[in-house]
Design a protein around this motif. Structure first.
Motif, PDB file in Angstrom:
ATOM      1  N   PRO A   1       0.720  -1.287   0.143  1.00 42.87           N
ATOM      2  CA  PRO A   1      -0.137  -0.211   0.017  1.00 42.87           C
ATOM      3  C   PRO A   1       0.913   1.299  -0.137  1.00 42.87           C
ATOM      4  CG  PRO A   1       0.130  -1.012   2.252  1.00 42.87           C
ATOM      5  CD  PRO A   1       0.535  -2.037   1.214  1.00 42.87           C
ATOM      6  N   ASP A   2       0.490   2.135  -0.629  1.00 42.61           N
ATOM      7  CA  ASP A   2       1.119   3.617  -0.887  1.00 42.61           C
ATOM      8  C   ASP A   2       0.871   4.376   0.444  1.00 42.61           C
ATOM      9  OD1 ASP A   2      -1.408   4.146  -1.607  1.00 42.61           O
ATOM     10  OD2 ASP A   2      -0.656   4.817  -3.576  1.00 42.61           O
ATOM     11  N   LYS A   3      -0.301   4.207   1.279  1.00 40.14           N
ATOM     12  CA  LYS A   3      -0.720   4.753   2.170  1.00 40.14           C
ATOM     13  C   LYS A   3      -0.845   3.950   3.389  1.00 40.14           C
ATOM     14  CE  LYS A   3      -3.076   8.084  -0.457  1.00 40.14           C
ATOM     15  NZ  LYS A   3      -4.800   8.904  -0.654  1.00 40.14           N
TER      16      LYS A   3
ATOM     17  N   ASP B   1      -3.161   4.080   5.876  1.00 42.06           N
ATOM     18  CA  ASP B   1      -4.467   4.246   6.396  1.00 42.06           C
ATOM     19  C   ASP B   1      -5.285   2.656   6.450  1.00 42.06           C
ATOM     20  OD1 ASP B   1      -6.733   4.565   3.843  1.00 42.06           O
ATOM     21  OD2 ASP B   1      -4.724   5.130   3.502  1.00 42.06           O
TER      22      ASP B   1
ATOM     23  N   LYS C   1      -7.549  -2.853   1.333  1.00 40.64           N
ATOM     24  CA  LYS C   1      -7.644  -3.151  -0.064  1.00 40.64           C
ATOM     25  C   LYS C   1      -6.641  -3.893  -0.577  1.00 40.64           C
ATOM     26  CE  LYS C   1      -8.303  -0.748  -4.577  1.00 40.64           C
ATOM     27  NZ  LYS C   1      -8.458   0.432  -5.138  1.00 40.64           N
TER      28      LYS C   1
ATOM     29  N   GLU D   1      -8.165   1.757   5.139  1.00 44.41           N
ATOM     30  CA  GLU D   1      -8.908   1.554   3.878  1.00 44.41           C
ATOM     31  C   GLU D   1      -7.895   1.221   2.901  1.00 44.41           C
ATOM     32  OE1 GLU D   1     -11.855   3.521   0.247  1.00 44.41           O
ATOM     33  OE2 GLU D   1     -11.077   4.671   2.241  1.00 44.41           O
ATOM     34  N   SER D   2      -6.649   1.648   2.722  1.00 44.95           N
ATOM     35  CA  SER D   2      -5.705   1.459   1.785  1.00 44.95           C
ATOM     36  C   SER D   2      -4.978   0.055   1.864  1.00 44.95           C
ATOM     37  CB  SER D   2      -4.348   2.307   1.922  1.00 44.95           C
ATOM     38  OG  SER D   2      -5.017   3.675   1.396  1.00 44.95           O
TER      39      SER D   2
END
Length: 379
Positions: free
Chosen positions: A217-219, A221, A227, A223-224
């Motif tokens: 993930p690039d973030k 958080d 996913k 949600e990221s």
């Protein structure tokens, strides 16, 4: 027999420190559990000092939390890469100190707290760690029930600085106190990668990387991260389905799953592997290919074949000087890890003899129990 109290529980002591030598590393856990059952170790919160080229800190993706907490019934469900965290989920291990050789970098050095527990919907064992090590196997969940927290500390033990003040500070910072388990994998001193030789003429290990890779993930958080985990779980499941079909049929002709981009990539690989297997006169072990692929996601497994001189310095100097600064462990477990190719077979006996001699010189040990010579012997 000496007795001591830990958290108001009276523990018994071995007359001499036992040493158990196993082949597959997960077999060490049975001796830890037996020591707990014999009140030589506390039921909860034990420290595992783990010298290994691999963390062994994964979880079988299908292991349920209730299975991890089922005592010795857990043992047959474990493999070499996933035996520690289930014991932490049961509360038996509260702290893991992974000492790695310089060439093993699956975790960054430092200390982190990790929660392990049951996914509330599936009941599968998961962790709340966002480390790439766990994301790559789809093992992350922020929602856990029946959770336990354990500490994972990572540090490098090497031969580059063996000065007394450095070793004193190094050992002091690790803060190892009794009671604890000293656990040594012989591949710590010389590390093979069995998958490098699997159809090496066609460069199979490198060809697997784009098939099994995934993007972190690039973030940070929720949600990221979630996913990415869901995408990774679907990717691993599709790959498992494909290789299960290959294992049964040795081809993908009648595969009934989705004809995705992943399918096309695996299909192209199958043609290459079958041609090479035909040239060599054998039948592909597709589960071995799948297992190799599962190690390619974050750059592959550590690999460093040490010279005999390097091994001798590592064991008789670095290891010896380090453990002389530790309090005695309750028990010692040693894994050979040579049948699966992680400790080179031409070096394992030398390494084992040096390690056993070093332990004998430092601690008051019992004669080692060579479990690997006594297991699976027909009556």
């Amino acid at each position: 027999m000496d007795e001591k109290c830990v958290k108001n529980v009276t523990l018994k002591s071995f007359k001499k420190i036992p040493i158990y030598v196993v082949e597959e590393h997960n077999d060490a856990l049975q001796f830890i559990y037996s020591a707990i059952g014999g009140k030589k170790l506390p039921v909860e919160g034990n420290t595992l000092l783990h010298l290994d080229a691999h963390p062994d800190m994964l979880i079988d993706r299908r292991l349920r939390g209730e299975e991890a907490r089922a005592g010795k019934k857990l043992l047959p469900l474990l493999q070499i890469e996933n035996w520690i965290v289930p014991a932490a989920a049961a509360g038996h291990i509260g702290r893991v100190v992974w000492l790695r050789p310089p060439w093993a970098k699956q975790f960054a050095d430092g200390t982190r707290l990790i929660k392990v527990g049951d996914h509330p919907t599936s009941g599968l064992l998961r962790v709340d760690s966002k480390e790439p090590y766990y994301l790559s196997d789809g093992l992350y969940s922020s929602q856990l029930i029946n959770s336990k927290e354990f500490s994972l500390a990572v540090a490098e033990l090497s031969t580059t600085n063996l000065k007394e003040d450095h070793l004193d500070n190094f050992t002091k910072n690790l803060n190892i106190s009794q009671p604890y388990i000293l656990d040594i994998d012989l591949d710590f001193f010389s590390t093979g990668n069995p998958f490098l030789s699997l159809y090496e003429n066609i460069g199979l290990y490198d060809r697997l990387e784009p098939i099994f890779s995934f993007d972190l993930p690039d973030k940070d958080d929720e949600e990221s991260v979630q996913k990415v985990v869901e995408l990774r779980e679907r990717q691993l499941q599709e790959l498992e389905n494909l290789f299960l079909h290959l294992e049964k049929h040795n081809c993908l002709r009648h595969y009934e799953g989705e004809r995705s981009d992943l399918y096309e990539m695996v299909s192209n690989l199958v043609d290459l592997v079958l041609a090479e297997a035909h040239r060599l006169g054998d039948k592909p072990d597709w589960w071995a290919v799948f297992a190799a692929g599962c190690t390619r996601d974050q750059g592959g497994l550590p690999y460093h074949i040490s010279t005999e001189e390097e091994i001798r310095i590592f064991v008789t100097r670095a290891l010896k000087l380090f453990i002389k600064r530790l309090p005695p462990p309750v028990l010692i477990t040693i894994s050979r890890s040579t049948d699966d190719g992680y400790c080179p077979s031409h070096q394992v006996d030398l390494i084992q003899s040096l390690v056993l001699q070093t332990l004998k010189e430092v601690y008051d040990t019992d004669e080692p129990y060579l479990y690997y010579l006594n297991v699976n012997i027909p009556d």
